[in-house]
Every structure is written in structure tokens, then in C-alpha cells.
Design an enzyme around this catalytic site. Sequence first.
Site, PDB file in Angstrom:
ATOM      1  NE  ARG A 374      -3.738  -2.379   0.341  1.00 54.81           N
ATOM      2  CZ  ARG A 374      -4.772  -2.670   1.130  1.00 54.81           C
ATOM      3  NH1 ARG A 374      -5.154  -1.801   2.051  1.00 54.81           N
ATOM      4  NH2 ARG A 374      -5.406  -3.813   1.009  1.00 54.81           N
ATOM      5  CD  GLU A 376      -3.385   3.332   1.812  1.00 59.95           C
ATOM      6  OE1 GLU A 376      -3.318   3.246   3.056  1.00 59.95           O
ATOM      7  OE2 GLU A 376      -4.277   2.805   1.131  1.00 59.95           O
ATOM      8  NE  ARG A 382      -5.824   2.886  12.797  1.00 63.63           N
ATOM      9  CZ  ARG A 382      -7.152   2.831  12.887  1.00 63.63           C
ATOM     10  NH1 ARG A 382      -7.713   1.811  13.507  1.00 63.63           N
ATOM     11  NH2 ARG A 382      -7.903   3.763  12.359  1.00 63.63           N
ATOM     12  CG  HIS A 383      -2.167   2.958   8.522  1.00 59.78           C
ATOM     13  ND1 HIS A 383      -2.799   3.710   9.480  1.00 59.78           N
ATOM     14  CD2 HIS A 383      -3.143   2.514   7.695  1.00 59.78           C
ATOM     15  CE1 HIS A 383      -4.109   3.736   9.247  1.00 59.78           C
ATOM     16  NE2 HIS A 383      -4.334   3.014   8.167  1.00 59.78           N
ATOM     17  CD  GLU A 526     -10.168  -2.079   8.697  1.00 59.92           C
ATOM     18  OE1 GLU A 526      -9.798  -2.780   7.737  1.00 59.92           O
ATOM     19  OE2 GLU A 526     -10.175  -0.833   8.687  1.00 59.92           O
ATOM     20  CB  SER A 529     -11.746  -4.708   5.008  1.00 61.55           C
ATOM     21  OG  SER A 529     -12.770  -4.065   4.282  1.00 61.55           O
ATOM     22  NE  ARG A 578      -3.915  -2.226  11.312  1.00 68.18           N
ATOM     23  CZ  ARG A 578      -4.825  -1.514  10.646  1.00 68.18           C
ATOM     24  NH1 ARG A 578      -6.076  -1.485  11.064  1.00 68.18           N
ATOM     25  NH2 ARG A 578      -4.487  -0.823   9.580  1.00 68.18           N
TER      26      ARG A 578
END
Length: 604
Positions: A374, A376, A382-383, A526, A529, A578
Site C-alpha cells: 500500500r 499510502e 497502525r499502518h 479494524e 475488511s 495488525r
Amino acid sequence: MPSSLNRLLVLGVLVMFSFRRVISFAPAARRAALGLQRQVVVGVSTTPHQQRWMSSSDVEEKTEEEKAALKAVREARKAEKELAKAAKKAKKAAAQAEKEEAERILPVTYLSAEDQDQYDPFGDYTLVMSRSETGRDFSKVVDLGTEHVAGDKVWLRGRLQSIRVKGGSCFLVLRQDSFHTVQAIYFKDKEQPEMSQKMIKYLKSLTEESIIDIEGTLVDAEVRSCSVQNVEISIARIHSVSAAAAQLPFLVEDAARSEEEVEASQDTDRPFPRLGQELRLDNRWMDLRVPANNAIMRVQSAICQLFRESLYSQGFVEIHTPKLIAGESESGAGVFTTDYFGTTACLAQSPQLYKQMAISSDLNRVFEVGPVFRAEKSHTRRHLCEFTGLDLEMAIDDHYMETLEVIHEMFKHIFNGLETRFSKELEVIREQYASEPVTFTDEPCVLHWPEAMEILKEKGFELGDGMGDLTGAMELALGEVVKEKYGADFFMLDKYPSSIRPFYTMPDPEDSRYSNSYDIFIRGMEICSGAQRCHDPELVVKLMEEKGIEAGEGLQSYVDSFRHGISPHAGAGIGLERVVFLYLGLDNVRKASMFPRDPNRCTP
């Protein structure tokens, strides 16, 4: 005999030879000088006092020959002293070289246990290069005191955790597998003083964190500071396999302290050092030697194992999908691109498209454990930019709740398995990072989006039209309510607005503003998903157009797989790091990643 010692002995012989030549010359020169001194004062009657004050005019001037003779005497005396000094120095150097040679610790090339009496019982190994199979049987520290008892001889290999040498005694701690430790001891042998002295010298040279081999006999002991507490090793042999640098980035002992312990020490005379996250990550291999951090990696492995076990038992097949793809696998930006032989490819954001094509291939229940990328710029705790995805996809008969039930059963297997089968690892972790086991309901605990909005309104959140995505604070608030109401840290939330879900999500049949999608949470954050996927090709194309996505080369194959017939299906994508991070109650997801990748870190 070494060449250095040969050179010193030759030097000594030359010095002695020169010394003799000077000695043979010195008496004659001395006699000549004395004769000249007598001639100078012949016919002069003086007292010693008068002689002392005689002027140069009262004494006959020396001839050049006499001056040369006197100079020769002085030089002979000087040379005699220098040669004697050099001879003494050479003799001392030769003795020192002989002593150093006797004390020198030679490398050991260990080839066979049968021939080990020919090897010194101490010294660094020559580089281990698979020269031979030695026939030694190495034991595990965890088996000492149980399978191996007092009186048994053992070979062990491990890290030198600590060492203390004082006088004629030595105490060291050997560590294996990060958290199994045993004490080893050595005491000077009065019957072999020279050998003992060399052993003590070698022990002093060892550095902490080196890999070492020890052979010794187990003896009864009470050692509270090690995991093996009822025996210790009396050292007979010790060798360094791989030496660690004397100066390390930090001490494993310092990195193993809890934040509470470090904080409590700050007001004392000897505060413990604070080790920053960047220092730890820059030297991650050292950080992972810390018992708790090492155990975290073992728990990560355990979750993958339990994930597979549960899904295999429920009829799933493991697949391996491409990570280089022609188009984005999710809607929106955030992909890493690369040149692919003149065209642009990207690293897969998920195996989503290929999981669905697997269903079209009549692999009706599939899962994958693989990397996810990812791009991002998320600088949160948490990323990550790269993580390990635990993905599953399955054909359904009627309703996506079939998939939620499978997922719930799978997580129950993981949670129960961790607490029962990996309790030792959890115990080690919780000594440094405190946490409680995750609580969960026997049947799936599912909240629906409208219910969640009502809860958040009661908590004072501004929701607007209620169709926006959840913030981190909202997720935590929902977690608190579910914990209070249902006694569960683990829950599911479904019926997310279609506008915030990917194009392949099946709309809700009653209200297309919502979707047949869901997220799964642990402790209010989370971890997963998923959704029922849209398997109708025309509807997929329509949803893509609504989200402004063009059906390029990559997506065309995906849509075509639906045109050839496909079962209704649903699935989910879970972030492994996670799950580890939240299950163990860690403060940062980077602690759950072996070598984390984020916007600021691409090494080590």
C-alpha cells in the site's frame, strides 16, 4: 620455532660478538691513556689541591695522538655500556617472546569428536566451512535438568548472554532460542596451573552476544537468574564460533525492560537507558533477540499456522496469486508502480481479483498468506506500506453470513490456540508488554451500520449524514460499548455505505446506498475488511463506471471471468501484523513486523 624468536636469538649472538671485540680493545686503550696522563705531570711537584687549580699554561698541551687515545677510551667505555645494555634488552625480549609464545591461544580446527583430545580445550574455531561432520550431539538448553541431569556430559551452542571473570573463577550465562538460559562455571585447576591460566585468559577475551560452544558436565545447583534453575554446567571446553563486536548498538538486557520499569528508574541514582524505536529498528536483528520481541515473531508464525489449520479443516485450498499486476486491484490511488518490459505494472494491493477468479475456476474455498503493498503516506502506529495478508474467499449459497460464520470459527481457533498451545510465548511477551487475552462471544457478534451510528451519536460524535467512514476514535468508542454490552473485544460491523467501499462490493438489496460489506475489530481497531462480491458482470461494469474506474487490460480479464459463469461468493482480507499488534496489546504495529516498511523506512 617462530621466525620472531629466531631473529631475537641471532641479534643476541651478534651483540655478544661485538661486545667481546670492544672488551679486547678497551684494556690497551685504557693503558695508553693512563701513560699519557702520567707524562703530563712528570717533574711537577704538586699537591692534589694544587693540581686541581693548575692553569692550562702550567700543564703541557696534549698532542693530537694523546687526545685521540683518550677519546678512544671514552668511546670504548660508552660502547661497552651500550652493548651490555643491548645484550640485556635482547635477552629480555627473547624471554618475553618465549613467554608470549607459551601463552598464545591458537585457533582450533575441530574436525572430529573422536580426536578432540588433540585440540586445545579453549580458543576460537577456525571459520566453520563444512570441513567435516564432527559427530558431536548438541543438546538443547530447555532439556537440561529434565532429559539431561547432573553427571551428564553435554555439548551446547548458544549466545554468550553475560560473563563475569574474577581471579581464578568464571560465571557465564548461555542463551538459546532467545529465552532459554543456563549458567556455566569454571574454576582454576591447581593441578594444571598453566592450562588454567590460559583458560581464564581466553574466557576474559570473549564478548557478549558471541556464538559459543561449550562442553561440560552438569552439576546440581540453585540458579534463580536463569530459566534452567536446578543444574549448571562445569566447563571442560569452550570455543567461540562467531565473535560479536565488543561495542554493540545497545544491550539486549536494556532492550528487554518494560516501559514501566524504565520509567520507574528515572528518579533513581542509576536510571535505565531509554531505547528509541528508530535505534531498535535500525538494528532490528539485535532487537529481535529480546525475549519478548522474539516471542512476538513466534506468535506471528503461530497465527499463520492456526489460520491455515482452521481453513483446511473447513475445506479450503491454499493458493498463490501474482503480486505484479497490470492494473490496480483496489479502487483509488496508493499503488507502487514499476516498469514491466516497457509497460507499467504495479505491486498488488491485495489478491482480491485473483481470489475471485479462483472461484470462477471452481476452487470454491480458497485462502492465501502473502505480501500486500500500500503506497499510502500514513504515519500512524497502525499502518504499514507492506504487510502480510491473510486472505480468504468462498462460494456462498444464500447469504454472506455464511462467510462471517467461517471467519468467526477461524478466529476462535486462533484465539484459543494461542492461549493453550503457545502459552509460553505469551507469558514471555506479557512480562514486557502487558495484555489480557482477547474476549469473544461463542456466536458471531455483529453490529449493523445504523446501530453503530446511534451508538456514536450517543457518544457525542458529529456524523453528518452518517455515510462517512469511521475515524480511529469512532472505532475505539464502538469497541468500548461492545466490550461493556457484550463482554467481547472481538466483533463485526456490516452494512457499510457503498460510497466508501470498493467497486466489487455487492450493494444491499433493500437500499443500494449501503452494501453487503463488513469490517472486523479487535479492541476497537479494524483488523479485517470483507464483503459479498458482486459476481454479475454487467453490474460490476456499472459500479466501476460510477466510481470512475476504466476497465483496462487488467480488469477486463477479471470481468470476463464472470461472463463465463461464477458462483455467488464472499470473502475477507486480514492484516497479519495488525492482528498480532492488537491481540498482544502492543503500542505500535511495527513491533509486530519483522522488518517493517513505512513511508520513512525501507531498510534494513
